[in-house]
Design an enzyme around this catalytic site. Structure first.
Site, PDB file in Angstrom:
ATOM      1  N   ASP A   1      11.076   4.029  -0.112  1.00 51.02           N
ATOM      2  CA  ASP A   1      10.740   5.483  -0.418  1.00 51.02           C
ATOM      3  C   ASP A   1       9.913   6.275   0.064  1.00 51.02           C
ATOM      4  OD1 ASP A   1      11.493   6.858  -3.574  1.00 51.02           O
ATOM      5  OD2 ASP A   1       9.601   7.314  -2.803  1.00 51.02           O
TER       6      ASP A   1
ATOM      7  N   TYR B   1       5.192  13.382   2.197  1.00 52.07           N
ATOM      8  CA  TYR B   1       4.274  12.298   2.515  1.00 52.07           C
ATOM      9  C   TYR B   1       3.786  12.518   3.939  1.00 52.07           C
ATOM     10  CZ  TYR B   1       6.197  10.623  -1.739  1.00 52.07           C
ATOM     11  OH  TYR B   1       6.814  10.229  -3.236  1.00 52.07           O
TER      12      TYR B   1
ATOM     13  N   LYS C   1      13.099  12.911   0.517  1.00 54.48           N
ATOM     14  CA  LYS C   1      12.978  13.889  -0.300  1.00 54.48           C
ATOM     15  C   LYS C   1      12.891  15.205   0.040  1.00 54.48           C
ATOM     16  CE  LYS C   1      10.985  10.469  -3.651  1.00 54.48           C
ATOM     17  NZ  LYS C   1       9.749   9.871  -2.821  1.00 54.48           N
TER      18      LYS C   1
ATOM     19  N   HIS D   1      12.893  17.099  -4.594  1.00 51.99           N
ATOM     20  CA  HIS D   1      11.536  16.270  -4.872  1.00 51.99           C
ATOM     21  C   HIS D   1      11.079  16.774  -6.210  1.00 51.99           C
ATOM     22  CE1 HIS D   1       7.909  14.178  -2.902  1.00 51.99           C
ATOM     23  NE2 HIS D   1       7.784  13.969  -4.219  1.00 51.99           N
TER      24      HIS D   1
HETATM   25  N1  LIG Z   1       9.028  11.725  -7.004  1.00 51.23           N
HETATM   26  C1  LIG Z   1       7.813  11.965  -7.005  1.00 51.23           C
HETATM   27  O1  LIG Z   1       7.413  13.117  -7.400  1.00 51.23           O
HETATM   28  C2  LIG Z   1       6.758  10.870  -6.896  1.00 51.23           C
HETATM   29  C3  LIG Z   1       5.403  10.909  -7.107  1.00 51.23           C
HETATM   30  C4  LIG Z   1       4.616  10.144  -6.984  1.00 51.23           C
HETATM   31  C5  LIG Z   1       4.960   8.876  -6.307  1.00 51.23           C
HETATM   32  N2  LIG Z   1       6.385   8.808  -5.980  1.00 51.23           N
HETATM   33  C6  LIG Z   1       6.778   7.496  -5.267  1.00 51.23           C
HETATM   34  O2  LIG Z   1       6.413   6.273  -6.205  1.00 51.23           O
HETATM   35  C7  LIG Z   1       5.757   5.512  -5.364  1.00 51.23           C
HETATM   36  C8  LIG Z   1       4.858   4.626  -6.392  1.00 51.23           C
HETATM   37  O3  LIG Z   1       4.000   5.607  -7.122  1.00 51.23           O
HETATM   38  P1  LIG Z   1       2.278   5.558  -6.810  1.00 51.23           P
HETATM   39  O4  LIG Z   1       2.226   5.205  -5.294  1.00 51.23           O
HETATM   40  O5  LIG Z   1       1.992   6.873  -6.946  1.00 51.23           O
HETATM   41  O6  LIG Z   1       1.718   4.511  -7.764  1.00 51.23           O
HETATM   42  P2  LIG Z   1       1.734   2.959  -7.943  1.00 51.23           P
HETATM   43  O7  LIG Z   1       3.046   2.310  -7.157  1.00 51.23           O
HETATM   44  O8  LIG Z   1       1.887   3.176  -9.607  1.00 51.23           O
HETATM   45  O9  LIG Z   1       0.311   2.480  -7.694  1.00 51.23           O
HETATM   46  C9  LIG Z   1      -0.262   2.401  -6.466  1.00 51.23           C
HETATM   47  C10 LIG Z   1      -1.607   1.990  -6.461  1.00 51.23           C
HETATM   48  O10 LIG Z   1      -1.718   0.796  -7.151  1.00 51.23           O
HETATM   49  C11 LIG Z   1      -2.633   0.028  -5.933  1.00 51.23           C
HETATM   50  N3  LIG Z   1      -1.716  -1.332  -6.242  1.00 51.23           N
HETATM   51  C12 LIG Z   1      -0.320  -1.612  -5.839  1.00 51.23           C
HETATM   52  N4  LIG Z   1      -0.219  -2.926  -6.142  1.00 51.23           N
HETATM   53  C13 LIG Z   1      -1.222  -3.576  -6.584  1.00 51.23           C
HETATM   54  C14 LIG Z   1      -1.528  -5.044  -7.208  1.00 51.23           C
HETATM   55  N5  LIG Z   1      -0.477  -5.839  -7.263  1.00 51.23           N
HETATM   56  N6  LIG Z   1      -2.993  -5.046  -7.637  1.00 51.23           N
HETATM   57  C15 LIG Z   1      -3.735  -4.108  -7.638  1.00 51.23           C
HETATM   58  N7  LIG Z   1      -3.739  -2.661  -7.217  1.00 51.23           N
HETATM   59  C16 LIG Z   1      -2.238  -2.533  -6.815  1.00 51.23           C
HETATM   60  C17 LIG Z   1      -2.413   0.558  -4.924  1.00 51.23           C
HETATM   61  O11 LIG Z   1      -3.323   0.248  -4.041  1.00 51.23           O
HETATM   62  P3  LIG Z   1      -3.183  -0.147  -2.349  1.00 51.23           P
HETATM   63  O12 LIG Z   1      -2.161   0.467  -1.750  1.00 51.23           O
HETATM   64  O13 LIG Z   1      -4.724   0.049  -1.802  1.00 51.23           O
HETATM   65  O14 LIG Z   1      -2.975  -1.772  -2.523  1.00 51.23           O
HETATM   66  C18 LIG Z   1      -2.468   2.040  -5.100  1.00 51.23           C
HETATM   67  O15 LIG Z   1      -3.552   2.419  -5.276  1.00 51.23           O
HETATM   68  C19 LIG Z   1       5.059   6.284  -4.351  1.00 51.23           C
HETATM   69  O16 LIG Z   1       4.372   5.328  -3.366  1.00 51.23           O
HETATM   70  C20 LIG Z   1       6.006   7.327  -3.907  1.00 51.23           C
HETATM   71  O17 LIG Z   1       7.046   6.589  -3.103  1.00 51.23           O
HETATM   72  C21 LIG Z   1       7.191   9.829  -6.210  1.00 51.23           C
END
Ligand SMILES: NC(=O)c1ccc[n+]([C@@H]2O[C@H](COP(=O)([O-])OP(=O)(O)OC[C@H]3O[C@@H](n4cnc5c(N)ncnc54)[C@H](OP(=O)(O)O)[C@@H]3O)[C@@H](O)[C@H]2O)c1
Length: 278
Positions: free
Chosen positions: A48, A53, A78, A109
């Site tokens: 994704d 990004y 997106k 998006h």
């Molecule tokens: N459509 C939208 O508007 C939108 C908005 C936001 C996000 N997204 C998508 O959704 C994806 C996921 O959301 P997100 O990146 O915001 O948040 P998330 O996946 O909920 O959390 C990511 C955070 O958690 C940490 N983490 C991941 N796995 C872990 C584990 N097993 N133990 C401890 N910490 C852990 C990561 O740190 P490290 O990387 O340092 O391990 C990072 O700081 C994004 O990357 C993006 O592709 C879409």
């Protein structure tokens, strides 16, 4: 419910997509490239990204180096609202950066504030889908009102809505609405960007089940038919997040996690789609 990390779900237009994904927001350079290659090696098939990004080139290169055949991957990007006046140009730019001739998934998006622009962009992208440059066209951060407007104008529901979902912000009403019309919800920030991993109930379940807090959270999404896309740039965590297909939560455990939901103001990590981006 998907049984393994590479298994697919059927979307309401008949297309298939992997039921679990790898998020790439706020990651770049060699650490992202390494994480993407590790993700593919672990079995993640849906990657994704987004023009916003600024990492599509790194993602594309990492995928080429993964050695996996193109047709086995589901690459989703997106388009940002500022690009809605020139959606074909934005799509072509994403394809160029990713080094691909089609995208598996392409999402608006955010709904943005201008209904007419959003609808025009969707219409033009539908033609790009017909031309074979997009397999699955969907939306992100759409509320019921914007989903219904698309339905009224085009006569069908979008196949995907990618929205913020995690136990402290479960969006139960919007998820029910999507389920009612066959719209697959993809959960962004499925780990609550780390905050939920500190929660006492989550930690308690993890200790009881011999799992990690992240694995409990990801299992909660899967039990509810949601499609989580956790992001990590740490190889060990990429693997940990993938290892969630050999245990289940009971309905009672899911319900207990549902009970963590907070008010919108306190629960959400990201912005309100009614206000953002201006
Ligand atoms: N459509 C939208 O508007 C939108 C908005 C936001 C996000 N997204 C998508 O959704 C994806 C996921 O959301 P997100 O990146 O915001 O948040 P998330 O996946 O909920 O959390 C990511 C955070 O958690 C940490 N983490 C991941 N796995 C872990 C584990 N097993 N133990 C401890 N910490 C852990 C990561 O740190 P490290 O990387 O340092 O391990 C990072 O700081 C994004 O990357 C993006 O592709 C879409």
């Amino acid at each position: 419910m998907v049984e393994n990390i590479s298994a697919t779900v059927k979307l309401h237009d008949g297309a298939d997509m992997p039921g679990f994904g790898f998020g790439c927001y706020k990651a770049s350079g060699p650490e992202l490239a390494l994480a993407v290659r590790e993700a593919v090696a672990c079995g993640y098939r849906y990657i994704d990204t987004a023009s916003y990004y600024h990492n599509e080139d790194t993602v594309g290169e990492a995928l080429r180096h993964s050695g996996l055949a193109r047709e086995k991957l589901f690459v989703l990007s997106k388009i940002w609202p500022a690009e809605y006046d020139e959606p074909v140009r934005a799509l072509d730019q994403s394809l160029r950066l990713l080094g691909l001739d089609y995208l598996d998934g392409y999402l608006l998006h955010w709904p943005g504030q201008d209904n007419a622009r959003r609808l025009r962009a969707f219409e033009q992208l539908l033609r790009q889908k017909e031309a074979g440059k997009i397999r699955v066209l969907g939306v992100s951060n759409f509320l019921e009102v914007q989903l219904s407007e698309l339905h009224d104008v085009f006569g069908f529901w979008p196949v995907i809505n990618q929205i913020e979902v995690h136990p402290l912000f479960s969006q139960a009403g919007l998820c029910r609405f999507c389920a009612q019309w066959g719209i697959q919800v993809i959960s962004w920030s499925p780990l609550g960007r780390g905050r939920e991993m500190e929660n006492a109930l989550v930690r308690g379940l993890a200790a009881d089940l011999g799992r990690t807090p992240a694995q409990i959270l990801l299992r909660w999404h899967l039990e509810k038919g949601l499609l989580p896309i956790p992001k990590s740039v740490h190889v060990q965590r990429v693997r940990e997040n993938a290892a969630v297909f050999d245990f289940r939560l009971t309905p009672e455990q899911v319900e207990a996690l549902d009970g963590l939901h907070l008010s919108d103001d306190q629960g959400r990590m990201g912005p309100d789609p009614l206000l953002y981006p201006r």
